[in-house]
Design a protein around this motif. Structure first.
Motif, PDB file in Angstrom:
ATOM      1  N   PRO A 193       2.616  -4.632   3.751  1.00  0.00           N
ATOM      2  CA  PRO A 193       3.644  -3.612   3.553  1.00  0.00           C
ATOM      3  C   PRO A 193       2.979  -2.288   3.180  1.00  0.00           C
ATOM      4  O   PRO A 193       2.015  -2.268   2.406  1.00  0.00           O
ATOM      5  CB  PRO A 193       4.470  -4.146   2.380  1.00  0.00           C
ATOM      6  CG  PRO A 193       4.233  -5.616   2.402  1.00  0.00           C
ATOM      7  CD  PRO A 193       2.821  -5.800   2.885  1.00  0.00           C
ATOM      8  N   CYS A 194       3.479  -1.206   3.745  1.00  0.00           N
ATOM      9  CA  CYS A 194       2.807   0.083   3.570  1.00  0.00           C
ATOM     10  C   CYS A 194       3.839   1.198   3.683  1.00  0.00           C
ATOM     11  O   CYS A 194       4.703   1.141   4.560  1.00  0.00           O
ATOM     12  CB  CYS A 194       1.736   0.220   4.657  1.00  0.00           C
ATOM     13  SG  CYS A 194       0.854   1.795   4.632  1.00  0.00           S
ATOM     14  N   SER A 195       3.726   2.191   2.816  1.00  0.00           N
ATOM     15  CA  SER A 195       4.707   3.281   2.870  1.00  0.00           C
ATOM     16  C   SER A 195       4.430   4.241   4.029  1.00  0.00           C
ATOM     17  O   SER A 195       5.243   5.106   4.323  1.00  0.00           O
ATOM     18  CB  SER A 195       4.757   4.036   1.539  1.00  0.00           C
ATOM     19  OG  SER A 195       3.471   4.493   1.194  1.00  0.00           O
ATOM     20  N   CYS A 196       3.279   4.087   4.687  1.00  0.00           N
ATOM     21  CA  CYS A 196       2.968   4.834   5.912  1.00  0.00           C
ATOM     22  C   CYS A 196       3.264   6.328   5.767  1.00  0.00           C
ATOM     23  O   CYS A 196       4.072   6.906   6.496  1.00  0.00           O
ATOM     24  CB  CYS A 196       3.745   4.265   7.105  1.00  0.00           C
ATOM     25  SG  CYS A 196       3.381   2.548   7.457  1.00  0.00           S
ATOM     26  N   LEU A 197       2.604   6.957   4.809  1.00  0.00           N
ATOM     27  CA  LEU A 197       2.893   8.356   4.502  1.00  0.00           C
ATOM     28  C   LEU A 197       2.410   9.289   5.612  1.00  0.00           C
ATOM     29  O   LEU A 197       1.335   9.100   6.166  1.00  0.00           O
ATOM     30  CB  LEU A 197       2.224   8.736   3.174  1.00  0.00           C
ATOM     31  CG  LEU A 197       2.679   7.892   1.976  1.00  0.00           C
ATOM     32  CD1 LEU A 197       1.840   8.217   0.744  1.00  0.00           C
ATOM     33  CD2 LEU A 197       4.164   8.097   1.681  1.00  0.00           C
ATOM     34  N   LEU A 200       0.831  -1.195   0.000  1.00  0.00           N
ATOM     35  CA  LEU A 200       0.000   0.000   0.000  1.00  0.00           C
ATOM     36  C   LEU A 200       0.868   1.249   0.000  1.00  0.00           C
ATOM     37  O   LEU A 200       1.740   1.408   0.868  1.00  0.00           O
ATOM     38  CB  LEU A 200      -0.916   0.019   1.223  1.00  0.00           C
ATOM     39  CG  LEU A 200      -1.856  -1.171   1.391  1.00  0.00           C
ATOM     40  CD1 LEU A 200      -2.738  -0.977   2.629  1.00  0.00           C
ATOM     41  CD2 LEU A 200      -2.722  -1.376   0.157  1.00  0.00           C
ATOM     42  N   LYS A 243      10.094   6.922  -0.503  1.00  0.00           N
ATOM     43  CA  LYS A 243       9.584   5.989   0.509  1.00  0.00           C
ATOM     44  C   LYS A 243       9.036   4.737  -0.185  1.00  0.00           C
ATOM     45  O   LYS A 243       9.253   3.617   0.264  1.00  0.00           O
ATOM     46  CB  LYS A 243       8.483   6.689   1.314  1.00  0.00           C
ATOM     47  CG  LYS A 243       8.104   6.009   2.592  1.00  0.00           C
ATOM     48  CD  LYS A 243       8.863   6.559   3.788  1.00  0.00           C
ATOM     49  CE  LYS A 243       8.997   5.551   4.911  1.00  0.00           C
ATOM     50  NZ  LYS A 243       7.774   5.276   5.640  1.00  0.00           N
ATOM     51  N   GLY A 282      -1.462   6.180   3.631  1.00  0.00           N
ATOM     52  CA  GLY A 282      -1.301   6.403   5.058  1.00  0.00           C
ATOM     53  C   GLY A 282      -1.226   5.066   5.780  1.00  0.00           C
ATOM     54  O   GLY A 282      -1.588   4.021   5.215  1.00  0.00           O
ATOM     55  N   SER A 283      -0.775   5.081   7.039  1.00  0.00           N
ATOM     56  CA  SER A 283      -0.465   3.817   7.714  1.00  0.00           C
ATOM     57  C   SER A 283      -1.694   3.063   8.207  1.00  0.00           C
ATOM     58  O   SER A 283      -1.578   1.944   8.678  1.00  0.00           O
ATOM     59  CB  SER A 283       0.477   4.075   8.883  1.00  0.00           C
ATOM     60  OG  SER A 283      -0.124   4.993   9.780  1.00  0.00           O
ATOM     61  N   LEU A 311      10.247   0.825  -0.097  1.00  0.00           N
ATOM     62  CA  LEU A 311       9.286  -0.201   0.340  1.00  0.00           C
ATOM     63  C   LEU A 311       9.243  -1.368  -0.645  1.00  0.00           C
ATOM     64  O   LEU A 311       9.265  -2.534  -0.240  1.00  0.00           O
ATOM     65  CB  LEU A 311       7.883   0.401   0.494  1.00  0.00           C
ATOM     66  CG  LEU A 311       6.827  -0.608   0.958  1.00  0.00           C
ATOM     67  CD1 LEU A 311       6.992  -0.928   2.440  1.00  0.00           C
ATOM     68  CD2 LEU A 311       5.410  -0.111   0.699  1.00  0.00           C
TER      69      LEU A 311
END
Lengths: 534, 451
Positions: free
Chosen positions: B81-85, B49, B97, B52-53, B101
């Motif tokens: 897995p997530c870039s957690c922006l 993804l 980011k 956002g996280s 990832l």
């Protein structure tokens, strides 16, 4: 058995010497500013981090020298955001209120369980017979993103008010409304005069903070700014307890029972409470913690605004922590004498049961513990559990050579220091539901029991004990209790059960895949992908 | 039934198609959710993804737990897995980011097929995700699904997943005459997806047709690769998967045939097989033998429910609250074969306007009754609750949301649609010849007798 009992008394005495942090310092105070639209982030307010692995003493050192670092990870997993971990799942359970999710339809799907979370609790155990819960979404689409969604929010507020006539409407913001710059407050100002419901905007945009616990603070900020009323008169027998999803219905029953015995009433907020209960938060005699990291912002603000005293430690987990928790409450309610009688009565009933569990663990320790002596548990969840669970394990005669916490900040430094002084140093991993790191640490620490929750991915597939850290509040069964004296016993049994049969996790470790390649699980650093030193 | 019965126009109420203004608890997620559901539905598919996280965590509570209280497996839920922006990426961009990832996920993960799903944040800040994903094309099988939540719902996300697959990954293949793809069943969103797909696969295997069902199957990359080799795409929904089928027709010249739902019970299943036999060469004797023996078997078996059906619920009115696929199949089975009376059918998946007439037709085209039920397109859980009040039905087939106010309705309840928090669904399903038996068993689970 007598000997074990004395241990608690000794520890209990020691506890009273601890400097329990209930005085606001200037530093803490400045962060609560209800004239602002929302709270500061945990990064700003308390130097919060969600990445650390090392000794507890080292973590304390960093905290004291202001050296806590919240770095990025090259490989990160979706551990939840300000909105979508807690608020989305539970704010919709507030009765005679409604929630508007101001965002695309996906931001609220995790709220779909709203009617069922508390729905199956028997009425005999205190669930009201008739209640309605409501939440709606503004369903933002591509046009709204381009042209703005102010009108849509206005319409949603009016429609929600007309449809449900709620006493309060919580407006939860999202990444989208944050990034496109929706001015929620101006809509609230414009509409509030026309409707009866009190509008409570909550700034829980996911992109606001790396620390999802900022979402708790954002929620409390809205509650304090818009709902809590100027106290009409102090209710000297009322105790505020803010409890979250990981504490169960049984925990409520136990807390109510204990405080009821010394003539006190409990104001449980926010889940499944009424709007009226929020309004009177400022009238209570004291705000007591169950989860300090969750309660912190509320407690400090109620103190600052309405002079409601509070304490953050301990939580009522384990016998001596429960003793001390009750004593703290008694101090603020003038029940010092009554509470000693209560504690004595309760000890007579529960301590022998705890000693039986302790004996069981001793026997099992010889049979199955890796060191042939003491059962080793990898546990904890939030930093609140970190500082309360370990002393409780000590009571059970089991140990934790490592512990995990979702986050760590400067709010509980003294408390952690005390834990280290009491039980010795241990490994701490701070991460917010990073399943790969949790799988790694479970493999490397290889404890006799690992406590998991649904947010740890495949960490449960192993050749050893596994059980849940906690139930969700929908579980009203006595075995799910963790708080107070009955909870100390119930969870002790729970842990005992977890090492009696490991066939489930062992089978799945053998028969199914794992999400991570061997090289990662075999190399020594759980924070392999953390960008250190940034 | 007599020939000269009169049929009234059905009483149809509709909600606002597309993206309605305010809805209580609609029964689907966003476009990202649908792409996630498709990816996690593949064994060995991993969603990455770019968002956002919270976007993976919310799938755990929403898509996975709502989809039959299922655990998300190795690659979904909070393991996604997530870039957690966060804010700094909103300002400076999240491309770096994401690059990190994807790189690290390929290193660490045991998954076989990588699906980068862009959510709302990168869309709003203008990250060039296609470009970054293309850097990894030679390192792993990878696609990019651009699925910001504001672009649509879970069903749209399912189509976006296939669109990305068809335009970025699939290569034309030589057609295989007896190979078909199955479309229109969205993992988790259609809560019986695992069992339905397996049942259809096994049914078609009996007449010598290989069904490539994709979801809930091992050797994912191999299954994906052979999508263009299919002679036909079979769509088991009155609207979901149609867009995908048209795209695959355009790109790979694969014709498609659609059915209003997953065939449930003997009548629908026989009709399904006969229809398939019109387009794919099936040995007629073999087909007739199969139909005869299967019908003989399941009708004899259902006869064991004869007494409870006749004496407990003879000609009972029933209500349905479900997605289009499920609503059509369940309503028609109970009407066409069990002698029950459809009272109200509420369709909750908000189908586009152009498909609604066909859905109504699929429900009302029965010859067995001379009246039509109220058919209502509604995705608002508050309005659905109101619509169900003071009606004659005694059995309700719905989502678990309706299970919370049965006392008010005075009805029994079987969970057949999303969300299903109160019913764990592993392989159970109502597809094929056994589907009717299974549905009747569910109706009477723990409340059959004594008579």
């Amino acid at each position: 058995m007598q000997c074990n009992y004395e241990l608690f008394i000794r520890n209990g005495e020691k506890m009273t010497n601890i400097n329990v942090n209930n005085e606001l310092t200037e530093d803490d105070d400045k962060f609560v500013d209800l004239s602002k639209n929302t709270c500061p982030t945990r990064e700003q307010r308390a130097n919060g981090i969600n990445v650390f692995f090392g000794k507890a003493t080292e973590l304390l050192e960093h905290a004291k020298t202001g050296d806590l670092k919240c770095t990025d990870r090259k490989f990160s997993q979706s551990g939840g955001c300000l909105l979508n971990f807690y608020l989305s799942v539970r704010i919709g359970t507030i009765r005679n209120a409604a929630v508007i999710f101001n965002g695309p339809v996906g931001c609220s799907t995790s709220a779909l369980g709203y009617r069922e979370v508390f729905g199956h609790i028997p009425v005999e155990l205190g669930r009201p017979e008739n209640y309605e819960l409501k939440w709606v979404t503004t369903n933002l689409n591509s046009d709204d993103v381009v042209f703005g969604a102010k009108e849509k929010l206005r319409e949603a507020i009016l429609k929600t008010d007309a449809r449900y006539s709620p006493e309060a409407i919580f407006i939860l913001t999202t990444c989208v409304t944050g990034i496109i710059g929706e001015d929620i407050e101006s809509v609230v100002r414009e509409v509030q005069g026309d409707i009866k419901s009190i509008l409570v905007p909550i700034h829980c945009e996911g992109v606001r903070s790396r620390i999802m616990q900022t979402g708790y603070d954002a929620f409390w900020h809205g509650v304090l700014k818009y709902l809590v009323q100027e106290p009409k008169e102090k209710q000297e027998d009322l105790v505020n307890v803010a409890s979250m999803l990981s504490y169960t219905w049984q925990d409520r029953i136990e807390i109510k029972r204990l405080l009821g015995k010394i003539g006190l009433r409990v104001n449980f907020v926010p889940e499944f409470s009424t709007v009226e209960q929020f309004k009177q938060l400022g009238e209570a005699a004291v705000t007591a913690p169950i989860c300090p990291t969750y309660t912190d912002y509320l407690s400090r603000s109620l103190k600052k605004e309405y002079d409601v005293p509070f304490f953050l430690y301990p939580s009522p987990i384990g016998i001596k922590n429960t003793d001390e928790w009750l004593r703290q409450i008694a101090k603020y309610t003038g029940k010092e004498e009554e509470v000693e009688i209560l504690i004595e009565e309760e000890h007579k009933k529960w301590v022998p049961k705890l000693n039986e569990i302790r004996e069981e663990f001793k026997k099992l320790g010889k049979l199955i513990a890796k060191d042939g002596k003491t059962i080793d548990v990898l546990g904890s969840l939030g930093q609140g559990r970190l500082v309360t669970q370990l002393p409780y394990f000590d009571e059970l005669g089991i140990k934790s050579t490592a512990a995990m916490a979702q986050d760590f900040d400067t709010l509980l430094v003294e408390e952690l220091e005390d834990v280290v002084n009491t039980i010795g140093d241990f490994d701490v991993m701070v991460n917010t539901f990073q399943a790969a790191e949790q799988t790694h640490i479970a493999k490397h620490e290889n404890p006799d029991i690992t406590l998991t929750c649904p947010f740890q991915g495949g960490a449960w597939k192993r050749d050893g004990g596994v059980t849940r850290i906690h139930a969700m509040r929908g579980d009203a069964l006595p075995w799910s209790a963790q708080s107070g004296y009955s909870g100390a016993i119930a969870f002790g049994h729970f842990l005992l059960q977890s090492i009696q049969n490991i066939s489930f996790q062992k089978t799945f470790a053998e028969k199914t895949t794992t999400g991570y390649k061997d090289w990662f699980l075999e190399q020594p650093d759980p924070l392999y992908y953390a960008e250190k030193g940034k | 039934m007599t020939e000269n019965k009169t049929k009234k126009e059905p009483n149809v109420l509709t909600d606002e198609p597309g993206s309605p203004k305010i809805v209580e608890a609609p029964r689907y997620g966003c476009a990202l959710s649908g792409a996630y559901e498709a990816t996690v539905g593949l064994y060995g598919g991993i969603p990455l993804l770019h968002s956002g996280s919270g976007c993976g965590m919310s799938q755990l509570f929403g898509a996975n737990y709502g989809g039959g209280q299922n655990a998300p497996g190795d690659y979904g839920g909070s393991s996604t897995p997530c870039s957690c922006l966060v804010e700094e990426h909103v300002i400076f961009g999240g491309e770096d980011k994401l690059r990190k990832l994807i790189d690290s996920t390929i290193q660490i993960s045991t998954a076989e097929f990588f699906v980068v799903i862009s959510g709302c944040v990168p869309s709003l800040i203008g990250d060039d995700v296609d470009n970054i994903v293309s850097e990894f094309k030679d390192k792993a099988p990878i696609i990019h699904v651009n699925a910001p939540g504001f672009k649509g719902n879970s069903f749209d996300g399912y189509e976006l997943f296939f669109e990305a697959l068809a335009t970025q990954y699939l290569k034309p293949k030589r057609k295989r005459k007896r190979l078909v793809n199955i479309l229109g069943i969205v993992p988790f969103q259609h809560i019986f997806w695992k069992g339905e797909l397996r049942s259809i696969k096994e049914l078609l295997a009996k007449v010598g047709i290989e069904a490539n069902v994709l979801f809930g199957e091992f050797d994912t990359v191999e299954k994906i690769d052979k999508i263009p080799a299919a002679a036909y795409n079979i769509v088991l929904s009155p609207w979901v998967g149609h867009k995908t089928a048209k795209l695959l027709e355009e790109k790979f010249k694969t014709h498609f045939i659609s059915f209003p739902g997953v065939p449930l019970g003997p009548i629908q299943t026989t009709k399904f097989l006969r229809k398939i036999a019109e387009i794919i060469d099936i040995n007629q004797d073999k087909l007739n033998d199969l139909i005869t023996s299967e019908e003989r078997r399941v009708y004899r078996q259902l006869e064991f429910a004869g007494d409870i059906l006749q004496f407990d619920v003879p000609n009972v009115y029933f209500g349905v609250v479900a997605d289009s696929n499920t609503a059509v199949s369940v309503t028609r089975y109970l009407t066409d074969e069990v002698g029950q009376l459809p009272d109200i059918v509420i369709i909750t998946d908000n189908p586009p306007e152009e498909f609604r007439k066909d859905i109504v037709e699929a429900i009302t085209s029965t010859d067995e009754i001379a009246f039509t039920p109220d058919i209502i397109f509604e995705n608002d859980s508050f309005l659905i609750k109101n619509l169900l009040q003071n009606r004659p039905f005694l059995n309700l087939y719905a989502s678990s949301l309706e299970s919370t106010y049965l006392d008010e309705l005075g009805s029994t309840h079987v969970t057949i649609s999303f969300p299903s928090f109160n019913r764990l669904v592993l392989g159970g399903n109502y597809a094929g010849y056994d589907g009717g038996l299974n549905l009747i068993e569910s109706l009477f689970y723990d409340k059959a007798g004594p008579l």
